[in-house]
Scaffold this motif. Sequence first.
Motif, PDB file in Angstrom:
ATOM      1  N   GLU A   1      33.811 -71.683  -7.241  1.00 45.53           N
ATOM      2  CA  GLU A   1      34.088 -73.096  -7.511  1.00 45.53           C
ATOM      3  C   GLU A   1      35.460 -73.237  -8.150  1.00 45.53           C
ATOM      4  O   GLU A   1      35.927 -72.340  -8.854  1.00 45.53           O
ATOM      5  N   ALA A   2      36.088 -74.390  -7.923  1.00 43.41           N
ATOM      6  CA  ALA A   2      37.367 -74.688  -8.570  1.00 43.41           C
ATOM      7  C   ALA A   2      37.454 -76.188  -8.803  1.00 43.41           C
ATOM      8  O   ALA A   2      36.971 -76.980  -7.981  1.00 43.41           O
ATOM      9  N   ARG A   3      38.070 -76.563  -9.899  1.00 44.70           N
ATOM     10  CA  ARG A   3      38.250 -77.982 -10.200  1.00 44.70           C
ATOM     11  C   ARG A   3      39.416 -78.152 -11.157  1.00 44.70           C
ATOM     12  O   ARG A   3      39.867 -77.194 -11.802  1.00 44.70           O
ATOM     13  N   ALA A   4      39.864 -79.396 -11.272  1.00 44.72           N
ATOM     14  CA  ALA A   4      40.852 -79.775 -12.274  1.00 44.72           C
ATOM     15  C   ALA A   4      40.347 -81.048 -12.932  1.00 44.72           C
ATOM     16  O   ALA A   4      40.277 -82.103 -12.285  1.00 44.72           O
ATOM     17  N   ILE A   5      39.968 -80.938 -14.195  1.00 48.29           N
ATOM     18  CA  ILE A   5      39.358 -82.056 -14.908  1.00 48.29           C
ATOM     19  C   ILE A   5      39.895 -82.101 -16.336  1.00 48.29           C
ATOM     20  O   ILE A   5      40.029 -81.065 -16.994  1.00 48.29           O
ATOM     21  N   ARG A   6      40.207 -83.294 -16.805  1.00 46.79           N
ATOM     22  CA  ARG A   6      40.718 -83.484 -18.169  1.00 46.79           C
ATOM     23  C   ARG A   6      39.586 -83.819 -19.140  1.00 46.79           C
ATOM     24  O   ARG A   6      39.596 -83.379 -20.291  1.00 46.79           O
ATOM     25  N   GLN A   7      38.614 -84.587 -18.684  1.00 45.40           N
ATOM     26  CA  GLN A   7      37.529 -85.032 -19.556  1.00 45.40           C
ATOM     27  C   GLN A   7      36.205 -84.417 -19.117  1.00 45.40           C
ATOM     28  O   GLN A   7      35.789 -84.561 -17.965  1.00 45.40           O
TER      29      GLN A   7
ATOM     30  N   GLU B   1      47.103 -75.909 -10.367  1.00 43.34           N
ATOM     31  CA  GLU B   1      46.658 -77.138 -11.030  1.00 43.34           C
ATOM     32  C   GLU B   1      45.195 -77.111 -11.457  1.00 43.34           C
ATOM     33  O   GLU B   1      44.710 -78.053 -12.088  1.00 43.34           O
ATOM     34  N   THR B   2      44.469 -76.046 -11.138  1.00 40.65           N
ATOM     35  CA  THR B   2      43.063 -75.975 -11.522  1.00 40.65           C
ATOM     36  C   THR B   2      42.910 -75.787 -13.038  1.00 40.65           C
ATOM     37  O   THR B   2      43.769 -75.192 -13.689  1.00 40.65           O
ATOM     38  N   THR B   3      41.827 -76.312 -13.565  1.00 37.45           N
ATOM     39  CA  THR B   3      41.514 -76.116 -14.980  1.00 37.45           C
ATOM     40  C   THR B   3      40.300 -75.213 -15.172  1.00 37.45           C
ATOM     41  O   THR B   3      40.074 -74.713 -16.267  1.00 37.45           O
ATOM     42  N   ARG B   4      39.509 -75.024 -14.124  1.00 40.42           N
ATOM     43  CA  ARG B   4      38.338 -74.157 -14.223  1.00 40.42           C
ATOM     44  C   ARG B   4      38.047 -73.540 -12.870  1.00 40.42           C
ATOM     45  O   ARG B   4      37.992 -74.214 -11.850  1.00 40.42           O
TER      46      ARG B   4
ATOM     47  N   ARG C   1      45.126 -66.384 -15.743  1.00 41.59           N
ATOM     48  CA  ARG C   1      45.232 -66.107 -17.173  1.00 41.59           C
ATOM     49  C   ARG C   1      44.348 -67.040 -17.998  1.00 41.59           C
ATOM     50  O   ARG C   1      44.071 -66.773 -19.169  1.00 41.59           O
ATOM     51  N   LYS C   2      43.919 -68.142 -17.385  1.00 40.05           N
ATOM     52  CA  LYS C   2      42.986 -69.050 -18.061  1.00 40.05           C
ATOM     53  C   LYS C   2      41.567 -68.496 -18.057  1.00 40.05           C
ATOM     54  O   LYS C   2      40.681 -69.040 -18.731  1.00 40.05           O
ATOM     55  N   GLY C   3      41.362 -67.429 -17.286  1.00 41.05           N
ATOM     56  CA  GLY C   3      40.035 -66.838 -17.201  1.00 41.05           C
ATOM     57  C   GLY C   3      39.226 -67.417 -16.059  1.00 41.05           C
ATOM     58  O   GLY C   3      39.605 -68.416 -15.432  1.00 41.05           O
ATOM     59  N   VAL C   4      38.116 -66.776 -15.774  1.00 37.62           N
ATOM     60  CA  VAL C   4      37.179 -67.226 -14.750  1.00 37.62           C
ATOM     61  C   VAL C   4      35.784 -67.224 -15.366  1.00 37.62           C
ATOM     62  O   VAL C   4      35.382 -66.249 -16.008  1.00 37.62           O
ATOM     63  N   LEU C   5      35.058 -68.314 -15.200  1.00 37.52           N
ATOM     64  CA  LEU C   5      33.688 -68.392 -15.688  1.00 37.52           C
ATOM     65  C   LEU C   5      32.792 -67.662 -14.693  1.00 37.52           C
ATOM     66  O   LEU C   5      32.745 -68.022 -13.511  1.00 37.52           O
ATOM     67  N   VAL C   6      32.128 -66.601 -15.146  1.00 30.64           N
ATOM     68  CA  VAL C   6      31.332 -65.761 -14.247  1.00 30.64           C
ATOM     69  C   VAL C   6      29.854 -65.897 -14.590  1.00 30.64           C
ATOM     70  O   VAL C   6      29.457 -65.789 -15.760  1.00 30.64           O
ATOM     71  N   TYR C   7      29.048 -66.138 -13.556  1.00 26.43           N
ATOM     72  CA  TYR C   7      27.595 -66.252 -13.715  1.00 26.43           C
ATOM     73  C   TYR C   7      26.909 -65.146 -12.924  1.00 26.43           C
ATOM     74  O   TYR C   7      27.378 -64.781 -11.830  1.00 26.43           O
TER      75      TYR C   7
ATOM     76  N   LYS D   1      46.472 -85.167 -12.973  1.00 22.85           N
ATOM     77  CA  LYS D   1      45.979 -84.857 -11.636  1.00 22.85           C
ATOM     78  C   LYS D   1      44.638 -84.138 -11.766  1.00 22.85           C
ATOM     79  O   LYS D   1      44.556 -83.072 -12.375  1.00 22.85           O
ATOM     80  N   THR D   2      43.614 -84.751 -11.231  1.00 21.62           N
ATOM     81  CA  THR D   2      42.290 -84.139 -11.251  1.00 21.62           C
ATOM     82  C   THR D   2      41.767 -84.054  -9.818  1.00 21.62           C
ATOM     83  O   THR D   2      42.182 -84.808  -8.946  1.00 21.62           O
ATOM     84  N   PHE D   3      40.842 -83.134  -9.616  1.00 19.51           N
ATOM     85  CA  PHE D   3      40.202 -83.002  -8.303  1.00 19.51           C
ATOM     86  C   PHE D   3      38.953 -82.147  -8.468  1.00 19.51           C
ATOM     87  O   PHE D   3      38.733 -81.515  -9.520  1.00 19.51           O
ATOM     88  N   LEU D   4      38.151 -82.128  -7.428  1.00 24.26           N
ATOM     89  CA  LEU D   4      36.870 -81.432  -7.473  1.00 24.26           C
ATOM     90  C   LEU D   4      36.599 -80.812  -6.113  1.00 24.26           C
ATOM     91  O   LEU D   4      36.880 -81.425  -5.085  1.00 24.26           O
ATOM     92  N   LEU D   5      36.067 -79.585  -6.113  1.00 22.00           N
ATOM     93  CA  LEU D   5      35.660 -78.919  -4.883  1.00 22.00           C
ATOM     94  C   LEU D   5      34.175 -78.610  -4.934  1.00 22.00           C
ATOM     95  O   LEU D   5      33.615 -78.379  -6.018  1.00 22.00           O
ATOM     96  N   ALA D   6      33.551 -78.586  -3.779  1.00 21.64           N
ATOM     97  CA  ALA D   6      32.185 -78.091  -3.686  1.00 21.64           C
ATOM     98  C   ALA D   6      32.199 -76.580  -3.861  1.00 21.64           C
ATOM     99  O   ALA D   6      33.218 -75.921  -3.648  1.00 21.64           O
TER     100      ALA D   6
END
Length: 259
Positions: free
Chosen positions: A246-252, A197-200, A226-232, A146-151
């Motif tokens: 931002e949030a997304r679920a991506i395998r590749q 279900e998010t990966t990032r 627990r997967k962490g958050v990428l902070v800029y 299951k993958t998805f993408l948000l703006a």
Amino acid sequence: MSNPIVGLTQAGEMLDNRAGNYRIVPSGPAYCAGIVPDDGYEVVRAELHTWMPLDQAFAFIEAHLKGIGRPVQAFCGIELRVPAPLTLGDWSTFNIPYLEQLRRWGLMHENYSGVCRSNIALDLYPPKVTSLCAFSYTVPTKEKVKTFLLAGQADIGSDGKIIAEGDICLEAMRKRTLFTIDTVANTLKKLGVSWQETTRIALFHVHDIPDLWGAEVLGKIGEPIRKGVLVYRARPPIAAAEVELEARAIRQELVLSAR
């Protein structure tokens, strides 16, 4: 080119990009709120090793998709880096050529974009011109994934008003951040998915946010934290906005070099 995005009958309903094999939560002309692929497809994210000026990026994206045998309508997400936040007037001007390109690709339905987008103004070492950082697209898959993408969701309400505008005190920054978290959660719900279900997850801000990792702020996300958050250290693209999520679920995920 015929428009492959159909199905919008009222606000809040999903659009259907049949040619690109994904469904869309509409938001407005500049970007959609989120996308989820059709059964048998997944989202792939391609990051550029060296960022590319936006005026060169469309041809690069089109060539990449053609090279892997995908139609240009499979394009579903774009991540941009801008030199500095824009005034609302400059934002409108910036969008004109971008939306013209989406229309040429058949990725607009009336005044609704079918593509997720983020425009981030880096506080450190920003590009000299608006540049492509990464883009996403759908591909066929046999994997049960299951993958998805948000703006990117900035601290700007649906009425166009900036949350706590002009205020960067600790409580105002907390309020801005909570707004983005709640808005992303609402979009996930509309897509039929969840934080789980998010990966990032990525957060963009410059000023301090009190108790950011506490139970009442990022902790609201739950176990995925627990997967962490990428902070800029960065801001949203509109001047006076201060937080984006931002949030997304991506395998590749790929890293591409310009040819």
